[in-house]
Write an enzyme that holds these catalytic residues in place. Sequence first.
Site, short mmCIF file in Angstrom:
data_model
loop_
_atom_site.label_atom_id
_atom_site.label_comp_id
_atom_site.label_asym_id
_atom_site.label_seq_id
_atom_site.Cartn_x
_atom_site.Cartn_y
_atom_site.Cartn_z
N ARG A 157 0.83 -1.20 0.00
CA ARG A 157 0.00 0.00 0.00
C ARG A 157 0.87 1.25 0.00
O ARG A 157 1.83 1.35 0.75
CB ARG A 157 -0.92 0.03 1.22
CG ARG A 157 -1.82 1.26 1.19
CD ARG A 157 -3.06 1.09 1.97
NE ARG A 157 -3.90 2.28 1.79
CZ ARG A 157 -4.85 2.64 2.61
NH1 ARG A 157 -5.12 1.91 3.67
NH2 ARG A 157 -5.56 3.71 2.38
N ARG A 195 -6.89 -1.21 -3.32
CA ARG A 195 -5.74 -1.36 -2.43
C ARG A 195 -5.50 -2.82 -2.08
O ARG A 195 -6.43 -3.60 -2.03
CB ARG A 195 -5.89 -0.52 -1.17
CG ARG A 195 -7.15 -0.79 -0.40
CD ARG A 195 -7.52 0.33 0.49
NE ARG A 195 -7.62 1.53 -0.30
CZ ARG A 195 -7.93 2.72 0.15
NH1 ARG A 195 -8.18 2.88 1.41
NH2 ARG A 195 -7.99 3.75 -0.64
N ASP A 212 -5.89 -2.49 3.66
CA ASP A 212 -6.30 -1.31 4.42
C ASP A 212 -6.51 -1.78 5.85
O ASP A 212 -7.27 -2.72 6.09
CB ASP A 212 -7.60 -0.75 3.83
CG ASP A 212 -8.07 0.52 4.52
OD1 ASP A 212 -7.23 1.25 5.07
OD2 ASP A 212 -9.28 0.78 4.50
N ASP A 253 -7.68 -0.30 9.43
CA ASP A 253 -8.27 0.83 10.14
C ASP A 253 -8.39 0.52 11.63
O ASP A 253 -8.96 -0.52 12.00
CB ASP A 253 -9.66 1.17 9.59
CG ASP A 253 -9.62 1.93 8.29
OD1 ASP A 253 -8.57 2.55 8.00
OD2 ASP A 253 -10.62 1.92 7.57
#
Length: 163
Positions: free
Chosen positions: A83, A94, A97, A99
Site C-alpha cells: 500500500r 488497495r 487497508d 483501520d
Amino acid sequence: MADVLIALGGNVGDVRATFQKAISNICGMTQAALLARSSDYSTPPWGDEAQDPFVNACIQIDTSLDPHALLFTLHKIEKKFGRDRAHERHWGPRTLDLDLIAYDDVKIEKPELTLPHPRLFERAFVLVPLAEIVPDRIIAGRRVAEALAGLSTEGIQRLPELD
C-alpha cells in the site's frame, strides 16, 4: 493492556492470504494477543464504486502499545503489503487497508488519528464483521449490533472458510 478493534480490507491480489499474513504481522509487531477474528466478507466498493468488490474482516486484539504507536505500526504493515497511501486514489483499489476502529473507550480527535473511527457507523462493511465478533461492544455510546441494524447490508456476503 488495551482491547482494540481493527478492520481489514482490500481488493487487489490474494486479499485473504494477505489478511492471514497481515494478522500475523499485527500480532508479532505489536506483541498483541489475537482475541477474535471475524469471517471474511465480500463487500461492494464504498465511496469510489468503479472498482472490484472488497474483502473485509475485523479482528480484536489485546496490546500494550499506545494508539499512536499502534497506528504507526499498522501503516508500516500496510506498506509492507504494497500500500502506498501517498499515491493512491481516495477510496480506490488497495492491497491492504488497516483501520483502527476502537481502542478501549479512548476518544482522540487529532488530524492523524480519530478514535473511535469517525465513519464506523456509516459502514456496514465494517459493522457486519464487527457484529460477528463483538455484537455487544459499546462504541461511542452505541452497541455494535444495534448500529448495524440501522444500515443496509445489501451485497455483503460471508465467504466460505479457507482450508
